[in-house]
Design a protein around this motif. Structure first.
Motif, mmCIF file in Angstrom:
data_model
loop_
_atom_site.group_PDB
_atom_site.id
_atom_site.type_symbol
_atom_site.label_atom_id
_atom_site.label_comp_id
_atom_site.label_asym_id
_atom_site.label_seq_id
_atom_site.Cartn_x
_atom_site.Cartn_y
_atom_site.Cartn_z
ATOM 1 N N ARG A 7 -16.874 4.543 8.613
ATOM 2 C CA ARG A 7 -17.983 3.596 8.477
ATOM 3 C C ARG A 7 -18.933 4.031 7.352
ATOM 4 O O ARG A 7 -19.540 3.193 6.693
ATOM 5 C CB ARG A 7 -18.764 3.499 9.783
ATOM 6 C CG ARG A 7 -17.972 2.834 10.883
ATOM 7 C CD ARG A 7 -18.837 2.585 12.088
ATOM 8 N NE ARG A 7 -18.089 1.949 13.160
ATOM 9 C CZ ARG A 7 -18.617 1.590 14.314
ATOM 10 N NH1 ARG A 7 -19.902 1.829 14.546
ATOM 11 N NH2 ARG A 7 -17.898 1.022 15.232
ATOM 12 N N LEU A 8 -19.051 5.345 7.184
ATOM 13 C CA LEU A 8 -19.889 5.821 6.083
ATOM 14 C C LEU A 8 -19.300 5.396 4.739
ATOM 15 O O LEU A 8 -20.020 4.986 3.826
ATOM 16 C CB LEU A 8 -19.999 7.345 6.124
ATOM 17 C CG LEU A 8 -21.157 7.927 6.930
ATOM 18 C CD1 LEU A 8 -20.959 7.662 8.412
ATOM 19 C CD2 LEU A 8 -21.290 9.408 6.667
ATOM 20 N N LEU A 9 -17.972 5.509 4.681
ATOM 21 C CA LEU A 9 -17.339 5.112 3.426
ATOM 22 C C LEU A 9 -17.451 3.620 3.213
ATOM 23 O O LEU A 9 -17.592 3.149 2.076
ATOM 24 C CB LEU A 9 -15.870 5.525 3.448
ATOM 25 C CG LEU A 9 -15.616 7.027 3.535
ATOM 26 C CD1 LEU A 9 -14.122 7.300 3.548
ATOM 27 C CD2 LEU A 9 -16.277 7.736 2.373
ATOM 28 N N ILE A 43 -9.796 12.182 4.390
ATOM 29 C CA ILE A 43 -10.765 11.609 3.467
ATOM 30 C C ILE A 43 -11.702 12.737 3.046
ATOM 31 O O ILE A 43 -11.845 13.737 3.751
ATOM 32 C CB ILE A 43 -11.575 10.452 4.085
ATOM 33 C CG1 ILE A 43 -12.356 10.942 5.312
ATOM 34 C CG2 ILE A 43 -10.684 9.293 4.422
ATOM 35 C CD1 ILE A 43 -13.281 9.902 5.879
ATOM 36 N N ASN A 62 -25.779 12.678 5.027
ATOM 37 C CA ASN A 62 -24.596 11.988 5.528
ATOM 38 C C ASN A 62 -24.376 12.258 7.019
ATOM 39 O O ASN A 62 -23.852 11.404 7.740
ATOM 40 C CB ASN A 62 -23.371 12.420 4.730
ATOM 41 C CG ASN A 62 -23.280 11.677 3.412
ATOM 42 O OD1 ASN A 62 -24.001 10.701 3.186
ATOM 43 N ND2 ASN A 62 -22.421 12.148 2.535
ATOM 44 N N LEU A 73 -26.509 9.938 8.883
ATOM 45 C CA LEU A 73 -25.897 8.605 8.885
ATOM 46 C C LEU A 73 -24.755 8.538 9.892
ATOM 47 O O LEU A 73 -24.588 7.549 10.607
ATOM 48 C CB LEU A 73 -25.383 8.283 7.486
ATOM 49 C CG LEU A 73 -26.458 8.045 6.429
ATOM 50 C CD1 LEU A 73 -25.828 7.903 5.060
ATOM 51 C CD2 LEU A 73 -27.261 6.807 6.768
ATOM 52 N N TYR A 74 -23.974 9.595 9.952
ATOM 53 C CA TYR A 74 -22.863 9.646 10.910
ATOM 54 C C TYR A 74 -23.385 9.528 12.346
ATOM 55 O O TYR A 74 -22.850 8.775 13.174
ATOM 56 C CB TYR A 74 -22.098 10.954 10.716
ATOM 57 C CG TYR A 74 -21.158 11.299 11.843
ATOM 58 C CD1 TYR A 74 -19.876 10.778 11.895
ATOM 59 C CD2 TYR A 74 -21.566 12.159 12.871
ATOM 60 C CE1 TYR A 74 -19.019 11.085 12.936
ATOM 61 C CE2 TYR A 74 -20.720 12.472 13.911
ATOM 62 C CZ TYR A 74 -19.447 11.937 13.946
ATOM 63 O OH TYR A 74 -18.600 12.244 14.977
ATOM 64 N N ARG A 109 -19.875 1.777 4.175
ATOM 65 C CA ARG A 109 -21.244 1.459 3.747
ATOM 66 C C ARG A 109 -21.402 1.690 2.263
ATOM 67 O O ARG A 109 -22.036 0.946 1.571
ATOM 68 C CB ARG A 109 -22.249 2.311 4.521
ATOM 69 C CG ARG A 109 -22.309 1.932 5.985
ATOM 70 C CD ARG A 109 -23.280 2.790 6.710
ATOM 71 N NE ARG A 109 -24.653 2.486 6.292
ATOM 72 C CZ ARG A 109 -25.697 2.636 7.074
ATOM 73 N NH1 ARG A 109 -25.542 3.046 8.297
ATOM 74 N NH2 ARG A 109 -26.904 2.363 6.639
ATOM 75 N N LYS A 122 -26.724 5.549 1.599
ATOM 76 C CA LYS A 122 -27.606 4.869 2.569
ATOM 77 C C LYS A 122 -26.821 3.798 3.303
ATOM 78 O O LYS A 122 -25.883 3.247 2.783
ATOM 79 C CB LYS A 122 -28.792 4.263 1.846
ATOM 80 C CG LYS A 122 -29.698 5.340 1.261
ATOM 81 C CD LYS A 122 -30.876 4.726 0.551
ATOM 82 C CE LYS A 122 -31.773 5.822 0.024
ATOM 83 N NZ LYS A 122 -32.896 5.264 -0.751
ATOM 84 N N LEU A 174 -15.482 13.840 2.028
ATOM 85 C CA LEU A 174 -16.888 13.457 2.143
ATOM 86 C C LEU A 174 -17.752 14.704 1.989
ATOM 87 O O LEU A 174 -17.387 15.766 2.493
ATOM 88 C CB LEU A 174 -17.166 12.860 3.527
ATOM 89 C CG LEU A 174 -17.193 11.350 3.682
ATOM 90 C CD1 LEU A 174 -17.471 10.996 5.115
ATOM 91 C CD2 LEU A 174 -18.222 10.723 2.773
ATOM 92 N N ARG A 222 -26.112 8.234 13.322
ATOM 93 C CA ARG A 222 -26.607 6.875 13.592
ATOM 94 C C ARG A 222 -25.451 5.940 13.920
ATOM 95 O O ARG A 222 -25.529 5.117 14.823
ATOM 96 C CB ARG A 222 -27.365 6.352 12.372
ATOM 97 C CG ARG A 222 -28.737 6.979 12.196
ATOM 98 C CD ARG A 222 -29.406 6.402 10.974
ATOM 99 N NE ARG A 222 -30.617 7.131 10.651
ATOM 100 C CZ ARG A 222 -31.242 7.065 9.486
ATOM 101 N NH1 ARG A 222 -30.769 6.293 8.534
ATOM 102 N NH2 ARG A 222 -32.339 7.757 9.279
ATOM 103 N N GLU A 223 -24.379 6.076 13.166
ATOM 104 C CA GLU A 223 -23.216 5.222 13.431
ATOM 105 C C GLU A 223 -22.634 5.513 14.811
ATOM 106 O O GLU A 223 -22.257 4.606 15.553
ATOM 107 C CB GLU A 223 -22.148 5.433 12.351
ATOM 108 C CG GLU A 223 -22.519 4.907 10.983
ATOM 109 C CD GLU A 223 -22.571 3.392 10.938
ATOM 110 O OE1 GLU A 223 -21.997 2.746 11.837
ATOM 111 O OE2 GLU A 223 -23.217 2.839 10.026
#
Lengths: 460, 281
Positions: A41-43, B223, B231, B234-235, A45, A460, B225, B237-238
């Motif tokens: 999901r980060l990717l 992947i 980040n 963000l993770y 975004r 973001k 990252l 939060r997801e």
């Protein structure tokens, strides 16, 4: 293609260092996760991470390229024209349109001497009949009305030639301007001597010239600046001997300027610890400042006339000058130019200062009677009128032997005695450097790398 | 490792858990209702005076405190109910420290043990139902074989369950919520669903690192990252959004949803979460 700065290649040593860094660069640390479900999901975004990885890889190679290109640029790669490809442009001018047909054979002979082995192209003004010029090289006709226009066109069109020469044809002689590029380079030679006010600039090739009678002030890039400390200075380089002597100019005064004020005047004009360069001689000397015993007259009600813009009065505070203090004037003469004339009621009483050819005459001696600060300006202006140079700006030294330096003498010797040679630079260098293009490329690569390395916002 | 999966210590934990649930049932109050299908509990019928030989665990200490006499709590005769337990065996369960799948299988064993203790039958999904505590070992054998090595997703495993009355699903539920559609179908047929979501601490709060190759055990893909603090936030939060979505789906369908970390213990899950959730149900 040649490298003018081979040591710059040492910068390439940075490449193995970079390669070492690259090989030891930390590969991404592996971490096992159950699933990419959340991470993906980060990717989604912002699919920037893989891009960033790719851009980092690209950035590495761009930096490597910048170093390689920059190193190559620092090595100053250049294209050097082959010896056999020299070209020479020759302008053939006639000083007088009424002159007889130029002696083209003589021109060809001299041009081929100058540009030995070079491809010669002749530029002539106006149509000419077939002759030696066409047999020697290409002939280009310049459609110019005057020699000056032809010279301008010639200069504009021959910028890419290795050498240029101009032959000015007179009725009986040829003046030649020649390019030094086609000469055989001389080793250990003085190429130019330029006297200034108090120092002398000496341009040379090879070893530093030996100096006698002066002190070296500076020595860099083949240019020696010396300060003479003797009336005669000798410069020796190889077999070449150049003699400089004190540049004197004489002013005849007719009387000995031995008073204290006179000495002060001379010292103020040219303070010099070697020798005075204003030589004061008898009134037979020319040019001459002549102090006369004027006729004493009644100057009451007299008016003084002068042209304040005349060089005689340059920087002279005229309002402070009392021209009639001596009450002496010279009778007006028809063959003289009055510089300071005195009249009363429109009637000429006489002249206080006048010029007669290269003689300036004064009705009395202002140089001993005036305040010295006014007298020195008047004397300096007088000398400037007579010699064309103010005493203060006149070069102190001049070459007395030889009259021509080797750079020009080499060619002028092949001309007639009355010929005169001048040299000027060819506009196209034989060596064409390519470093600027490489430097621009390296700079662009560095700019891109800098932009890529600019910190960006987190995903973001 | 497998020898330690259900060792004696674990068995003692199960006994203690059973006793704790019994005590809670008596002390919290007779009105408490747990999901019979989940915990195998039966309905409380009343008290009777204690007599020698009665099960001491059924002593009603509250009544003793009030009346000064010992009473035994009596329950309705237990009905035989079947509890189906699905332990997610997808490879994503093989990760975590402690490993999610080890804790998931222990949770499954606890569910089965409690169900058997209360007279219900228990079945590990895909296997025959087991009745009686004496056959609890068969459940453990099934669980020992349930290694997280299958390539099937949770959705595919749920699809394989055609019929269930009480279903416990133990998984990390790190899949798209569309994979829960089979549960919805089962729920519409009257199945009581309990979702036990097991996540490891490092899944909840990954440690920051530089450029990292995240290798998924589930699909064997990687992947890259940067595990920067930004980040990771963000993770999280997801992940939080996904957990909230699961919770809202469970609430909408009246499923019991309990979240537990793999370094937690059974008591925390059953007493602290399931019992509380079940009491409110």
């Amino acid at each position: 293609m040649s490298l003018l700065m081979v040591p710059a290649l040492a910068l390439l040593l940075a490449l193995p260092l970079l390669a070492w860094f690259a090989s030891n660069r930390k590969s991404p640390k592996r971490r096992d996760v159950g699933t990419h479900f959340i991470w993906s999901r980060l990717l989604e975004r912002k699919d920037s991470a893989p891009q960033k990885q790719r851009s980092l890889d690209l950035l590495f190679w761009i930096i490597v390229a910048a170093i390689v290109i920059g190193t190559a640029a620092a090595a100053r790669p250049a294209i050097i024209a082959a010896e056999g490809t020299k070209t020479m442009a020759v302008l053939v001018e006639r000083v007088f349109d009424t002159a007889p047909e130029p002696q083209h054979e003589s021109v060809v002979r001299r041009a081929e001497f100058l540009g030995s082995g070079a491809d010669i192209t002749y530029f002539v003004r106006g149509e000419i009949a077939d002759g030696p010029l066409q047999n020697s090289g290409d002939v280009i006709v310049l459609k110019a009305a005057t020699n000056q226009a032809a010279l301008s066109a010639f200069m504009a069109r021959t910028g890419n030639f290795n050498g240029r020469a101009c032959f000015v044809l007179r009725k009986s002689s040829i003046d030649a301007h020649q390019s030094p590029r086609l000469e055989t380079p001389l080793v250990n030679v003085i190429t130019n001597v330029i006297p200034n006010e108090k120092t002398v600039q000496v341009n040379y090739r090879g070893t530093v010239p030996e100096l006698k009678g002066g002190a070296v002030l500076s020595n860099e890039s083949g240019m020696l600046r010396i300060k003479p400390n003797a009336p005669t200075v000798t410069l020796t380089s190889g077999g070449q001997v150049i003699t400089l002597t004190k540049s004197l100019f004489g002013i005849g005064t007719g009387t000995a300027w031995t008073t204290r004020q006179h000495s002060a005047l001379l010292k103020a004009l040219r303070p010099d610890d070697i020798a005075p360069n204003v030589w004061l001689g008898a009134d037979k000397q020319r040019p001459c400042i002549r102090i006369l015993q004027g006729t004493e007259i009644d100057v009451s009600g007299a008016q003084v006339h002068m042209d304040p813009a005349h060089p005689m009065f340059e920087e002279l505070p005229i309002s402070r000058v009392d021209w009639l203090s001596s009450r002496k004037l010279m009778p007006a003469e028809s063959n003289t130019i009055p510089l300071v004339r005195v009249t009363r009621n429109g009637q000429v009483l006489g002249d206080f200062v006048r010029r007669k050819g290269d003689i300036i005459e004064f009705a009395a001696d202002p140089f001993s009677e005036w305040p010295i600060e006014l007298a020195v300006i008047l004397l300096d202006n007088s000398i400037a009128i007579l010699t064309g140079q103010h005493a203060g700006s006149r070069a102190s030294w001049e070459i007395t032997q030889p009259t021509n330096l080797p750079a020009t003498e080499a060619f002028s010797a092949t001309l007639e005695q009355e010929s005169r040679a001048m040299s000027f630079e060819a506009s196209l260098p034989e060596v064409t450097e390519q470093s600027h293009w490489l430097a621009i490329l390296a700079a662009l690569a560095c700019l891109y790398a800098a932009l890529a390395l600019t910190p960006s916002e987190p995903i973001k | 490792m497998m020898a330690e999966l259900f060792d004696k210590s674990f068995m003692r934990q199960l006994e203690a858990l059973d006793a704790a649930l019994m005590r809670l049932r008596g002390s919290i109050g007779e009105g408490i209702t747990l999901r019979a299908g989940v915990l195998g509990q039966s309905e409380f019928r009343g008290n009777r005076p204690y007599s020698v030989g009665d099960d001491l665990r059924r002593l009603d200490w509250n009544a003793y405190g009030r009346l000064g006499r010992l009473y035994i709590r009596e329950f309705e005769p237990e009905q035989t109910e079947r509890l189906d337990i699905l332990v997610d065996t997808s490879r994503s369960m093989a990760t975590g420290d402690p490993c999610k799948h080890i804790f998931a299988r222990r949770i499954a064993a606890a569910f089965a043990f409690l169900a058997l203790k209360r007279g219900s039958s228990a079945a590990i999904a895909g296997s025959a139902a087991i009745e009686g505590v004496s056959r609890f070992g068969a459940i453990l054998d099934e669980l020992r074989k349930a290694e997280p090595t299958t390539s099937t997703t949770l959705g595919e495993q749920l699809t394989a369950i055609k019929r269930a009355k009480n279903l416990v699903v133990i998984s990390d539920f790190l899949e798209d919520t569309s994979s829960l559609q089979p549960l919805q179908a089962l729920g519409e047929r009257g199945c009581s669903v309990t979702m036990v979501q097991v996540l490891s601490p490092d899944e909840l709060e990954p440690s920051p690192a530089g450029q990292t190759e995240l290798h998924s055990l589930e699909d064997d893909q990687s992947i890259r990252l940067p595990l920067s603090p930004a980040n990771i936030v963000l993770y999280q939060r997801e992940l939080e959004a996904h957990l909230e979505l699961l919770g809202s789906i469970a609430a909408r369908h009246r499923w019991l949803h309990a979240f537990v970390e793999s370094d937690s213990d059974l008591h925390h899950l059953f007493v602290g979460k399931l019992l509380q959730s079940g009491g409110g149900a």
